[in-house]
Design an enzyme around this catalytic site. Structure first.
Site, mmCIF file in Angstrom:
data_model
loop_
_atom_site.group_PDB
_atom_site.id
_atom_site.type_symbol
_atom_site.label_atom_id
_atom_site.label_comp_id
_atom_site.label_asym_id
_atom_site.label_seq_id
_atom_site.Cartn_x
_atom_site.Cartn_y
_atom_site.Cartn_z
ATOM 1 N N GLY A 47 0.844 -1.192 0.000
ATOM 2 C CA GLY A 47 0.000 0.000 0.000
ATOM 3 C C GLY A 47 0.872 1.232 0.000
ATOM 4 N N LYS A 48 0.881 1.969 1.106
ATOM 5 C CA LYS A 48 1.620 3.222 1.236
ATOM 6 C C LYS A 48 1.164 4.208 0.165
ATOM 7 C CE LYS A 48 5.624 0.714 1.966
ATOM 8 N NZ LYS A 48 7.016 0.474 2.013
ATOM 9 N N HIS A 49 -0.134 4.315 0.014
ATOM 10 C CA HIS A 49 -0.696 5.291 -0.919
ATOM 11 C C HIS A 49 -2.169 5.537 -0.553
ATOM 12 C CE1 HIS A 49 -1.527 1.357 -3.053
ATOM 13 N NE2 HIS A 49 -2.722 1.884 -3.019
ATOM 14 N N ALA A 50 -2.722 6.558 -1.182
ATOM 15 C CA ALA A 50 -4.168 6.810 -1.119
ATOM 16 C C ALA A 50 -4.684 6.868 -2.551
ATOM 17 C CB ALA A 50 -4.434 8.135 -0.405
#
Ligand code: T46
Length: 132
Positions: A47-50
């Site tokens: 992930g590490k995102h929006a």
């Protein structure tokens, strides 16, 4: 709302269980894309995102993992280990997921086709965009 836990209706008997998902009372959007993730080592952080607009429902169909969700003001950790539950994540939510069990399989149902332009992959940019 940063997230919701959806409880799906299970149809099943002694032959086994089945869950059917389509837009309606117990599912929030028309599904345009499905993908699944497995074979991820325990300590890996994905992930590490929006996403700007994308809505998703995440289902851990086997095993377990943790989702860490962040809307810029608060952070929550949601443990997923039950295929009868779906984690609904709206747009503008930073997500990381980790602590994968060896048998973890995550199925994701998405409201839009894949578009890299919908991703915010830098945390400071995410904070600026949601504050604007
Ligand atoms: C999320 C979690 C649960 C595609 O080509 N098509 C797709 O539909 C997706 C989702 C990804 N990709 C490519 C893009 C990257 O080159 O596959 C690679 C890995 O994708 P990503 O970095 O997005 O993977 P995750 O596991 O970090 O995150 C994904 C979703 O992007 C994200 O929205 O909530 O799964």
């Amino acid at each position: 709302m940063m997230y919701a836990l959806l409880n799906f209706r299970v149809r099943g008997n002694h032959d086994g269980k089945l869950i059917a998902l389509e837009k309606g009372d117990d599912f929030p959007f028309e599904i345009k894309r499905v993908y699944y993730i497995w074979d991820t080592a325990h300590d890996v952080v994905r992930g590490k995102h929006a996403h700007r607009n994308l809505e998703q429902v995440i289902i851990c169909t086997s095993g377990s993992c943790d989702f860490i969700l962040d809307n810029g003001q608060e952070k929550v950790t949601v443990h997923l280990d039950n295929p009868t539950q779906g984690l609904y994540i709206p747009g503008n939510t930073w997500r990381e997921f980790t602590n994968f069990s060896a048998d973890c399989v995550i199925m994701v149902l998405a409201s839009e086709h894949y578009a890299e332009s919908d991703y915010i992959r830098d945390y400071d940019t995410f904070l600026k965009e949601i504050a604007a």
